[in-house]
Design a protein around this motif. Structure first.
Motif, PDB file in Angstrom:
ATOM      1  N   UNK A  19      45.130  42.272  60.793  1.00  0.00           N
ATOM      2  CA  UNK A  19      45.530  41.624  59.539  1.00  0.00           C
ATOM      3  C   UNK A  19      47.057  41.597  59.481  1.00  0.00           C
ATOM      4  N   UNK A  20      47.614  40.426  59.186  1.00  0.00           N
ATOM      5  CA  UNK A  20      49.066  40.226  59.149  1.00  0.00           C
ATOM      6  C   UNK A  20      49.477  39.725  57.777  1.00  0.00           C
ATOM      7  N   UNK A  21      50.553  40.279  57.266  1.00  0.00           N
ATOM      8  CA  UNK A  21      51.125  39.848  55.993  1.00  0.00           C
ATOM      9  C   UNK A  21      52.292  38.920  56.285  1.00  0.00           C
ATOM     10  N   UNK A  22      52.226  37.725  55.751  1.00  0.00           N
ATOM     11  CA  UNK A  22      53.223  36.703  56.063  1.00  0.00           C
ATOM     12  C   UNK A  22      53.995  36.290  54.812  1.00  0.00           C
ATOM     13  N   UNK A  23      55.227  35.899  55.035  1.00  0.00           N
ATOM     14  CA  UNK A  23      56.078  35.297  54.004  1.00  0.00           C
ATOM     15  C   UNK A  23      56.502  36.267  52.893  1.00  0.00           C
ATOM     16  N   UNK A  24      56.426  37.559  53.114  1.00  0.00           N
ATOM     17  CA  UNK A  24      56.950  38.531  52.146  1.00  0.00           C
ATOM     18  C   UNK A  24      58.448  38.635  52.368  1.00  0.00           C
ATOM     19  N   UNK A  25      59.201  38.553  51.290  1.00  0.00           N
ATOM     20  CA  UNK A  25      60.655  38.618  51.419  1.00  0.00           C
ATOM     21  C   UNK A  25      61.130  40.024  51.066  1.00  0.00           C
ATOM     22  N   UNK A  26      61.607  40.734  52.075  1.00  0.00           N
ATOM     23  CA  UNK A  26      62.278  42.026  51.882  1.00  0.00           C
ATOM     24  C   UNK A  26      63.716  41.799  52.317  1.00  0.00           C
ATOM     25  N   UNK A  27      64.661  41.767  51.389  1.00  0.00           N
ATOM     26  CA  UNK A  27      66.046  41.437  51.762  1.00  0.00           C
ATOM     27  C   UNK A  27      66.644  42.463  52.717  1.00  0.00           C
ATOM     28  N   UNK A  28      67.651  42.025  53.450  1.00  0.00           N
ATOM     29  CA  UNK A  28      68.312  42.922  54.394  1.00  0.00           C
ATOM     30  C   UNK A  28      68.939  44.093  53.653  1.00  0.00           C
ATOM     31  N   UNK A  29      68.925  45.247  54.302  1.00  0.00           N
ATOM     32  CA  UNK A  29      69.538  46.445  53.738  1.00  0.00           C
ATOM     33  C   UNK A  29      71.050  46.268  53.751  1.00  0.00           C
ATOM     34  N   UNK A  30      71.693  46.489  52.611  1.00  0.00           N
ATOM     35  CA  UNK A  30      73.121  46.190  52.484  1.00  0.00           C
ATOM     36  C   UNK A  30      73.991  47.067  53.377  1.00  0.00           C
ATOM     37  N   UNK A  31      73.605  48.332  53.584  1.00  0.00           N
ATOM     38  CA  UNK A  31      74.388  49.204  54.437  1.00  0.00           C
ATOM     39  C   UNK A  31      73.928  49.157  55.899  1.00  0.00           C
ATOM     40  N   UNK A  32      73.011  48.238  56.211  1.00  0.00           N
ATOM     41  CA  UNK A  32      72.495  48.135  57.574  1.00  0.00           C
ATOM     42  C   UNK A  32      73.523  47.543  58.524  1.00  0.00           C
ATOM     43  N   UNK A  33      73.295  47.768  59.800  1.00  0.00           N
ATOM     44  CA  UNK A  33      74.197  47.246  60.831  1.00  0.00           C
ATOM     45  C   UNK A  33      73.481  46.135  61.577  1.00  0.00           C
ATOM     46  N   UNK A  34      73.804  45.972  62.846  1.00  0.00           N
ATOM     47  CA  UNK A  34      73.166  44.941  63.644  1.00  0.00           C
ATOM     48  C   UNK A  34      71.684  45.220  63.863  1.00  0.00           C
ATOM     49  N   UNK A  35      71.201  46.420  63.516  1.00  0.00           N
ATOM     50  CA  UNK A  35      69.781  46.752  63.658  1.00  0.00           C
ATOM     51  C   UNK A  35      68.965  46.324  62.446  1.00  0.00           C
ATOM     52  N   UNK A  36      69.572  45.588  61.526  1.00  0.00           N
ATOM     53  CA  UNK A  36      68.871  45.144  60.326  1.00  0.00           C
ATOM     54  C   UNK A  36      67.674  44.262  60.687  1.00  0.00           C
ATOM     55  N   UNK A  37      66.728  44.145  59.762  1.00  0.00           N
ATOM     56  CA  UNK A  37      65.498  43.393  59.987  1.00  0.00           C
ATOM     57  C   UNK A  37      65.624  41.938  59.510  1.00  0.00           C
ATOM     58  N   UNK A  38      64.688  41.100  59.943  1.00  0.00           N
ATOM     59  CA  UNK A  38      64.593  39.721  59.451  1.00  0.00           C
ATOM     60  C   UNK A  38      63.897  39.767  58.086  1.00  0.00           C
ATOM     61  N   UNK A  39      64.438  39.084  57.060  1.00  0.00           N
ATOM     62  CA  UNK A  39      63.870  39.204  55.711  1.00  0.00           C
ATOM     63  C   UNK A  39      62.426  38.717  55.569  1.00  0.00           C
ATOM     64  N   UNK A  40      62.031  37.649  56.266  1.00  0.00           N
ATOM     65  CA  UNK A  40      60.679  37.113  56.097  1.00  0.00           C
ATOM     66  C   UNK A  40      59.818  37.262  57.351  1.00  0.00           C
ATOM     67  N   UNK A  41      59.982  38.343  58.083  1.00  0.00           N
ATOM     68  CA  UNK A  41      59.201  38.492  59.304  1.00  0.00           C
ATOM     69  C   UNK A  41      57.738  38.819  58.978  1.00  0.00           C
ATOM     70  N   UNK A  42      56.855  38.552  59.941  1.00  0.00           N
ATOM     71  CA  UNK A  42      55.437  38.857  59.781  1.00  0.00           C
ATOM     72  C   UNK A  42      55.219  40.350  60.002  1.00  0.00           C
ATOM     73  N   UNK A  43      54.485  40.979  59.065  1.00  0.00           N
ATOM     74  CA  UNK A  43      54.282  42.423  59.129  1.00  0.00           C
ATOM     75  C   UNK A  43      52.800  42.742  59.277  1.00  0.00           C
ATOM     76  N   UNK A  44      52.499  43.736  60.090  1.00  0.00           N
ATOM     77  CA  UNK A  44      51.115  44.119  60.346  1.00  0.00           C
ATOM     78  C   UNK A  44      50.615  45.024  59.227  1.00  0.00           C
TER      79      UNK A  44
END
Length: 160
Positions: free
Chosen positions: A59-84
């Motif tokens: 089961x995959x959750x699609x189109x959920x928007x979790x904004x980028x972490x403000x103190x994150x670096x280049x390891x930050x995540x994509x805001x609308x990625x598909x999550x298991x």
């Protein structure tokens, strides 16, 4: 550091209850990256256009928007990625059988922390037609009027 207890709602999809008639609900865990959890702890997420699908027994959750972490670096995540989503095997098999039926879809209702872990409440739902939405709004308004009238009657203020 003490362990977290209880439940804290991060985001809820209020429009889902208006647009769909809910048949069954499930609680699922999510596979997340570290910066996503930190962003969720700040209370930032949106379930507005989100939906879930069953692909290859997962089961995959699609189109959920979790904004980028403000103190994150280049390891930050994509805001609308598909999550298991993490569910029991029998629940996934039940969802596969139900979603094969016409008109049924998986819609996330809310996202919350439960004892320190991120959980999503997903619902097996059937889309409402426009007249069903009007009917449920009329029923809710009638129920509000009844409860107001009962409150006035109990307080001794009758108005007709």
């Amino acid at each position: 550091m003490p362990k977290e207890r209880g439940q804290k709602v991060i985001a809820s999809n209020r429009k889902a209850r208006h647009d769909y008639s809910i048949l069954d609900t499930y609680e699922a865990g999510m596979v997340l990256q570290g910066t996503e959890v930190k962003s969720l702890r700040a209370g930032k997420a949106s379930l507005v256009d989100a939906f879930a699908t069953v692909d290859d027994g997962e089961v995959w959750l699609r189109n959920v928007h979790i904004p980028e972490y403000t103190q994150g670096t280049w390891t930050n995540h994509m805001p609308r990625r598909t999550r298991k989503l993490l569910l029991h095997r029998r629940e996934i098999e039940r969802l596969i059988g139900k979603t094969k039926e016409s008109g049924l879809s998986l819609v996330p209702l809310s996202m919350y922390f439960k004892d320190g872990k991120v959980k999503v409440e997903i619902a097996l739902a059937r889309g409402k037609k426009a007249y069903d939405k009007r009917q449920s709004l009329a029923k809710r308004d009638a129920q509000k009027d009844i409860s107001r009238a009962m409150g006035r009657a109990l307080k001794g203020r009758f108005t007709e």
